[in-house]
Each structure stands twice: as structure tokens, then as C-alpha cells.
Design an enzyme around this catalytic site. Structure first.
Site, PDB file in Angstrom:
ATOM      1  N   ASP A  23      25.814  55.960  36.827  1.00 23.48           N
ATOM      2  CA  ASP A  23      26.496  57.009  37.583  1.00 23.48           C
ATOM      3  C   ASP A  23      25.501  58.056  38.064  1.00 23.48           C
ATOM      4  OD1 ASP A  23      28.612  58.365  38.699  1.00 23.48           O
ATOM      5  OD2 ASP A  23      29.240  59.320  36.837  1.00 23.48           O
ATOM      6  N   ASN A  71      36.324  51.101  43.109  1.00 18.74           N
ATOM      7  CA  ASN A  71      35.363  51.540  44.119  1.00 18.74           C
ATOM      8  C   ASN A  71      35.752  51.148  45.536  1.00 18.74           C
ATOM      9  OD1 ASN A  71      32.399  51.131  42.003  1.00 18.74           O
ATOM     10  ND2 ASN A  71      33.674  52.928  42.378  1.00 18.74           N
TER      11      ASN A  71
END
Length: 243
Positions: A23, A71
Site C-alpha cells: 500500500d 480495485n
């Protein structure tokens, strides 16, 4: 069936299976007034760096959260860029994976991706299938809740067809149906960028994993950071519910 963790592992035990939620690519780019794709490109460089470092440090299995089932909610252009980077990674890294004896596995709904990308993944998996290890696992179009639901449906169908006695379903039987069934139990899960959540990643597998949240943005995560994480793991007392 999947192996169960052994209780009372001594301090200093190295993790066999490490997973990382990678991330911070977007924030890395934003801090530098760059487009998000620049952060993703640097994130791919970090994948190369950490995959090599994990092998050097003796990690048996490295699982990387590359693209979640959520996503797809990102802008179409960004998704397209991410898929392009995945194609580039497979094309550029496959020879090294083969030469280093690394076995590639992919978990998640990757078979629903673009046909050319599916073909690349299938070819990479096939080419590395006989390698002795270590193993690099890419979680691609993956969601842990979907994985668990899929297992539950399969077991329910077997019970409905009288090929499975529901009374025999235990943790080991359930784990045997997970996509990670043939891998060692997850020991250490790392998330970069300072966020402290699992984001639908390996929810079942992480039940007794050690969780480490670090502030470092993924493009800046390096071998020293991974070594620090493994050293931190080595100091943990893992009791698995016991004393």
C-alpha cells in the site's frame, strides 16, 4: 489437507510464509507531485526488490496482494495501467524466476482477466511449476470473502449430493479447499503505508498470523525494512490460543 500451525514456537523462529499488502503507491507519487502511474511503476520496482530480498533472507513463500477484487472501482485508466504493469512484470521477470528456481502461483479470480493476460499467467505458472521453490504467490483480482464463500458453496454442494458428511467438516477440511491449501500456514502479514486493516486479504489464513503495520510507503520498502520485519517476527511469542 492444509498443515495446522504448531503451538509454542520458540522465539527466534523465522517465518516460512510472509504476505504483504503493498500500500502507498499513490501517496508516494502525490508527495512528489507525480501522476499515480509513477507510484505504481515504483511499486513494481519494489516488488522486484522484495521478491529477491525474501529469497535471500530465506522466506519460503512470499504472497503479494497485487490487485484486489475491489480495485475495479478505481478509474478505468488506472486499472488499465496496472494491468499493463503486470504484463511487463511477467515478461521481464519470468526468466529470473526460472533461473532462481522460484515457483509462481496466482490466486484470485485472475482467469476473468483479459485473455492475453490470462495466457501470460498460465504460461508463467506452467514454466515454473517444476521449480523446487521458494514460491512467489500473486493475489490478483482476489478477495478473501469471495474465497471463503466459494469454499462454503462447494462444501454445501458436496453435502447436498451426499458425497460429504457435514459433521466431518472441520478447520482442516475447510482449509483444504482454500487456494492456499498447499502452502505453509501464514506466519507474518505486513501492511505498508500506515493503514491498519486487512482490506479483504487472506482473512481465514491470517487468523493466527502476526500482523505488522509499518508507516513506510510501498515504493520505499526495501531489503532492510523486510529484514527488520523478520527480526520483529522472531521476537514474537506465538501461543496460538495457549499459555
Amino acid at each position: 489437507m492444509a498443515a495446522r500451525p504448531s503451538p509454542d514456537l520458540p522465539t527466534g523462529t523465522a517465518p516460512r510464509h510472509v504476505a504483504i499488502i503493498m500500500d502507498g503507491n499513490g501517496r508516494w507519487a502525490k508527495k512528489r507531485f507525480l501522476p499515480r502511474i509513477a507510484g505504481h511503476k515504483q511499486g513494481v520496482e519494489a516488488v522486484r526488490r522484495i521478491a529477491r530480498a525474501a529469497r535471500k533472507l530465506g522466506v519460503e513463500v512470499l504472497t503479494l496482494y497485487a490487485f484486489s477484487s475491489e480495485n475495479w472501482r478505481r478509474p478505468e485508466e488506472e486499472v488499465r495501467d496496472l494491468m499493463g504493469l503486470l504484463r511487463h512484470f511477467l515478461a521481464s521477470e519470468l526468466d529470473e524466476l526460472v533461473s532462481e528456481g522460484v515457483k509462481l502461483r496466482v490466486i484470485g479470480g485472475w482467469r476473468g482477466l483479459a485473455p492475453d493476460l490470462v495466457a501470460m499467467i498460465e504460461a508463467a505458472i506452467a514454466r515454473t511449476a517444476a521449480n523446487p521453490g521458494p514460491t512467489l504467490v500473486i493475489a490478483l483480482n482476489y478477495g478473501a470473502q469471495a474465497e471463503i464463500l466459494s469454499v462454503a458453496r462447494r462444501l454445501a454442494e458436496q453435502a447436498r449430493e451426499d458425497t460429504l458428511d457435514p459433521a466431518t467438516i472441520d478447520e482442516a477440511r475447510f482449509e483444504a479447499e482454500l487456494e492456499t491449501a498447499e502452502l505453509p500456514p501464514l506466519d507474518l502479514l505486513i501492511r505498508t503505508s500506515g493503514e491498519q486493516r486487512l482490506s479483504n486479504f487472506l482473512l481465514w489464513q491470517a487468523a493466527y498470523a502476526e500482523l505488522l503495520f509499518v508507516d513506510t510507503l510501498w515504493p520505499d520498502f526495501d531489503e532492510a525494512a523486510l529484514a527488520d520485519a523478520l527480526a520483529w517476527f522472531g521476537q514474537r511469542q506465538r501461543r496460538f490460543g495457549g499459555l
